[in-house]
Design a protein around this motif. Structure first.
Motif, mmCIF file in Angstrom:
data_model
loop_
_atom_site.group_PDB
_atom_site.id
_atom_site.type_symbol
_atom_site.label_atom_id
_atom_site.label_comp_id
_atom_site.label_asym_id
_atom_site.label_seq_id
_atom_site.Cartn_x
_atom_site.Cartn_y
_atom_site.Cartn_z
ATOM 1 N N ARG A 192 -1.428 3.760 -6.169
ATOM 2 C CA ARG A 192 -2.861 3.505 -6.329
ATOM 3 C C ARG A 192 -3.508 4.455 -7.339
ATOM 4 N NH1 ARG A 192 -6.893 1.054 -2.937
ATOM 5 N NH2 ARG A 192 -8.928 2.069 -3.085
ATOM 6 N N PRO A 233 -9.512 1.705 0.762
ATOM 7 C CA PRO A 233 -8.202 1.107 1.082
ATOM 8 C C PRO A 233 -8.183 0.313 2.385
ATOM 9 C CG PRO A 233 -7.921 3.361 0.310
ATOM 10 C CD PRO A 233 -9.395 3.142 0.456
ATOM 11 N N PHE A 239 0.832 -1.207 0.000
ATOM 12 C CA PHE A 239 0.000 0.000 0.000
ATOM 13 C C PHE A 239 0.865 1.256 0.000
ATOM 14 C CE2 PHE A 239 -3.182 -3.070 1.062
ATOM 15 C CZ PHE A 239 -4.358 -2.548 0.551
#
Length: 215
Positions: free
Chosen positions: A34, A63, A29
């Motif tokens: 993204r 997320p 992440f």
């Protein structure tokens, strides 16, 4: 907009406070951009705590939801993964960094084509096109299965498709009261269920019907 800073704040202000502390999950992440998995007009929202529309009335999960499910699945580098609903391809990318191989199924051909381009640098992803709302009969067993849309009831077909010790991530129920769960296969006919959290997620296309739609 500083996307690196936005990505850092997404992890620190959204994902960590949701008790996602496994660095193995946090790293993708932090590292995967993204914003490159959404339309340019929506890139400023890519790191926000929202479900982003991606077309066909489909949405990216927030997320923190993605991260919480992945932490509970505990994907290992030897795991084979089946993803139902490729969508934007972002979750596919994260899982491709964690597992051995990913088979990802998408019902919308145009969404799949866009995702393929975004995921071109990965060599462990197999793309399939079709309706997997009630099951995906490819003759294979998997260590991990994840459904990226909700279902009214958990399809038995996916429970049966798990290897022994395999995990299924699913959000089941009727809006607005749905439950995120992890089912672990502990024997040929037994599955252990872990309830993670309450949420509300758009259903997989055709999941509400009793029979799968035929392409």
């Amino acid at each position: 907009m500083n996307f690196d800073q936005a990505r850092f704040f997404m992890v620190e202000q959204q994902i960590r406070p949701w008790d996602v502390l496994d660095q193995k999950v946090l790293d993708p992440f932090l590292n995967i951009p993204r914003h490159q998995f959404v339309e340019e007009s929506k890139q400023s929202l890519a790191y926000s705590d929202v479900e982003l529309p991606i077309g066909h009335d489909e949405f990216m999960m927030a997320p923190k939801i993605e991260a919480r499910l992945l932490q509970a699945l505990d994907i290992d580098e030897t795991d084979t993964v089946l993803e139902i609903g490729t969508g934007s391809g972002f979750l596919t990318a994260v899982m491709a960094t964690l597992g051995k191989s990913i088979t990802t199924v998408e019902i919308h051909a145009d969404l799949q084509e866009v995702a393929k381009k975004r995921l071109a640098s990965y060599n462990n992803i197999e793309f399939k096109l079709g309706d997997a709302s009630h099951g995906w009969e490819d003759g294979k067993q998997y260590d991990v299965i994840i459904l990226t849309g909700s279902v009214p009831e958990i399809p038995q077909a996916y429970k049966e498709q798990l290897n022994l010790g395999g995990r299924l991530a699913v959000i089941a129920g009727q809006s607005p009261a749905m439950t995120a769960q992890i089912l672990t296969r502990i024997s040929e006919a037994e599955w252990e269920t872990e309830t993670l959290f309450e949420t509300d997620l758009k259903p997989l296309m055709n999941a509400q019907s009793s029979e799968p739609f035929s392409l």
